[in-house]
Design a protein around this motif. Structure first.
Motif, PDB file in Angstrom:
ATOM      1  N   ILE A   1      -5.240  28.365  -9.184  1.00 33.37           N
ATOM      2  CA  ILE A   1      -4.928  27.813  -7.866  1.00 33.37           C
ATOM      3  C   ILE A   1      -5.886  26.674  -7.525  1.00 33.37           C
ATOM      4  O   ILE A   1      -7.098  26.808  -7.650  1.00 33.37           O
ATOM      5  N   LEU A   2      -5.330  25.554  -7.098  1.00 33.14           N
ATOM      6  CA  LEU A   2      -6.087  24.440  -6.540  1.00 33.14           C
ATOM      7  C   LEU A   2      -5.406  24.018  -5.245  1.00 33.14           C
ATOM      8  O   LEU A   2      -4.182  23.964  -5.175  1.00 33.14           O
ATOM      9  N   ALA A   3      -6.186  23.709  -4.226  1.00 38.10           N
ATOM     10  CA  ALA A   3      -5.617  23.269  -2.955  1.00 38.10           C
ATOM     11  C   ALA A   3      -6.443  22.118  -2.394  1.00 38.10           C
ATOM     12  O   ALA A   3      -7.652  22.048  -2.588  1.00 38.10           O
ATOM     13  N   ILE A   4      -5.749  21.217  -1.706  1.00 35.21           N
ATOM     14  CA  ILE A   4      -6.376  20.045  -1.106  1.00 35.21           C
ATOM     15  C   ILE A   4      -5.607  19.709   0.168  1.00 35.21           C
ATOM     16  O   ILE A   4      -4.406  19.978   0.264  1.00 35.21           O
ATOM     17  N   SER A   5      -6.289  19.139   1.157  1.00 32.28           N
ATOM     18  CA  SER A   5      -5.597  18.788   2.400  1.00 32.28           C
ATOM     19  C   SER A   5      -6.217  17.553   3.026  1.00 32.28           C
ATOM     20  O   SER A   5      -7.301  17.123   2.642  1.00 32.28           O
ATOM     21  N   ALA A   6      -5.503  17.006   4.000  1.00 31.21           N
ATOM     22  CA  ALA A   6      -5.988  15.856   4.760  1.00 31.21           C
ATOM     23  C   ALA A   6      -5.241  15.800   6.087  1.00 31.21           C
ATOM     24  O   ALA A   6      -4.102  16.258   6.189  1.00 31.21           O
ATOM     25  N   PHE A   7      -5.900  15.242   7.085  1.00 29.35           N
ATOM     26  CA  PHE A   7      -5.262  14.984   8.372  1.00 29.35           C
ATOM     27  C   PHE A   7      -4.875  13.511   8.437  1.00 29.35           C
ATOM     28  O   PHE A   7      -5.618  12.646   7.957  1.00 29.35           O
ATOM     29  N   CYS A   8      -3.721  13.232   9.036  1.00 28.79           N
ATOM     30  CA  CYS A   8      -3.282  11.848   9.179  1.00 28.79           C
ATOM     31  C   CYS A   8      -2.293  11.740  10.338  1.00 28.79           C
ATOM     32  O   CYS A   8      -1.906  12.737  10.939  1.00 28.79           O
ATOM     33  N   GLN A   9      -1.884  10.507  10.599  1.00 27.82           N
ATOM     34  CA  GLN A   9      -0.844  10.260  11.589  1.00 27.82           C
ATOM     35  C   GLN A   9       0.496  10.216  10.874  1.00 27.82           C
ATOM     36  O   GLN A   9       0.567  10.068   9.651  1.00 27.82           O
ATOM     37  N   GLU A  10       1.571  10.328  11.625  1.00 26.87           N
ATOM     38  CA  GLU A  10       2.907  10.484  11.050  1.00 26.87           C
ATOM     39  C   GLU A  10       3.291   9.377  10.076  1.00 26.87           C
ATOM     40  O   GLU A  10       3.839   9.639   9.003  1.00 26.87           O
ATOM     41  N   GLU A  11       2.969   8.137  10.395  1.00 30.99           N
ATOM     42  CA  GLU A  11       3.383   7.026   9.535  1.00 30.99           C
ATOM     43  C   GLU A  11       2.640   6.996   8.196  1.00 30.99           C
ATOM     44  O   GLU A  11       3.029   6.268   7.292  1.00 30.99           O
ATOM     45  N   GLN A  12       1.604   7.801   8.044  1.00 26.66           N
ATOM     46  CA  GLN A  12       0.819   7.812   6.804  1.00 26.66           C
ATOM     47  C   GLN A  12       1.077   9.040   5.941  1.00 26.66           C
ATOM     48  O   GLN A  12       0.457   9.181   4.887  1.00 26.66           O
ATOM     49  N   ILE A  13       1.989   9.894   6.331  1.00 25.70           N
ATOM     50  CA  ILE A  13       2.202  11.166   5.628  1.00 25.70           C
ATOM     51  C   ILE A  13       2.496  10.960   4.147  1.00 25.70           C
ATOM     52  O   ILE A  13       1.869  11.574   3.293  1.00 25.70           O
ATOM     53  N   GLU A  14       3.442  10.109   3.809  1.00 23.47           N
ATOM     54  CA  GLU A  14       3.815   9.934   2.399  1.00 23.47           C
ATOM     55  C   GLU A  14       2.694   9.310   1.578  1.00 23.47           C
ATOM     56  O   GLU A  14       2.474   9.707   0.430  1.00 23.47           O
ATOM     57  N   ASP A  15       1.984   8.333   2.150  1.00 22.19           N
ATOM     58  CA  ASP A  15       0.856   7.729   1.435  1.00 22.19           C
ATOM     59  C   ASP A  15      -0.242   8.750   1.165  1.00 22.19           C
ATOM     60  O   ASP A  15      -0.793   8.812   0.059  1.00 22.19           O
ATOM     61  N   ILE A  16      -0.560   9.554   2.157  1.00 25.24           N
ATOM     62  CA  ILE A  16      -1.608  10.562   2.009  1.00 25.24           C
ATOM     63  C   ILE A  16      -1.164  11.635   1.023  1.00 25.24           C
ATOM     64  O   ILE A  16      -1.949  12.089   0.189  1.00 25.24           O
ATOM     65  N   ARG A  17       0.108  12.022   1.086  1.00 30.01           N
ATOM     66  CA  ARG A  17       0.616  13.026   0.142  1.00 30.01           C
ATOM     67  C   ARG A  17       0.465  12.517  -1.295  1.00 30.01           C
ATOM     68  O   ARG A  17       0.017  13.245  -2.175  1.00 30.01           O
ATOM     69  N   SER A  18       0.813  11.267  -1.545  1.00 31.08           N
ATOM     70  CA  SER A  18       0.656  10.677  -2.886  1.00 31.08           C
ATOM     71  C   SER A  18      -0.813  10.648  -3.299  1.00 31.08           C
ATOM     72  O   SER A  18      -1.153  10.954  -4.446  1.00 31.08           O
ATOM     73  N   HIS A  19      -1.673  10.293  -2.364  1.00 29.91           N
ATOM     74  CA  HIS A  19      -3.118  10.259  -2.642  1.00 29.91           C
ATOM     75  C   HIS A  19      -3.631  11.662  -2.997  1.00 29.91           C
ATOM     76  O   HIS A  19      -4.453  11.816  -3.909  1.00 29.91           O
TER      77      HIS A  19
END
Length: 118
Positions: free
Chosen positions: A67-85
């Protein structure tokens, strides 16, 4: 400054051969020059410093049980970019683990080779 904006927490969890993605909305309660106070639907209030916005946070400190997990907080318009990152970050983490394991395997094999000659 009070606001009704929404922040999102993106969490990726890699469990053996399955990648799960979860996007959780957090309501923005207060914004200051240094931080946001946010609240999840079911949780308590959290202080998110502005420099931590859009920053990946490793949720698993040590690799175990696949198991590996990672997370980040962002604003709505950045969701896909952050998910890719975050996916890229997980890939880099796995590559680092593989390199470390290869080194450990080489060390172990050389130790076994020395023992077989004695």
């Amino acid at each position: 400054m009070n606001s009704s904006k929404t922040m999102y927490q993106i969490t990726l969890e890699l469990r053996k051969d399955q990648l799960a993605s979860r996007i959780t909305p957090w309501r923005l309660l207060v914004e200051t020059n240094r931080y946001y106070e946010i609240k999840s639907i079911t949780g308590s209030v959290k202080r998110l410093y502005k420099e931590k916005l859009n920053t990946a946070i490793q949720e698993t400190k040590h690799y175990s049980d696949g198991i590996l997990a990672i997370s980040a907080f962002c604003q709505e318009e950045q969701i896909e970019d952050i998910r890719s990152h975050l996916i890229e970050q997980l890939d880099a983490k796995i590559n680092n683990y593989l390199k470390d394991l290869e080194l450990n395997k080489k060390a172990l094999c050389s130790k076994l080779a020395i023992k077989s000659y004695t």
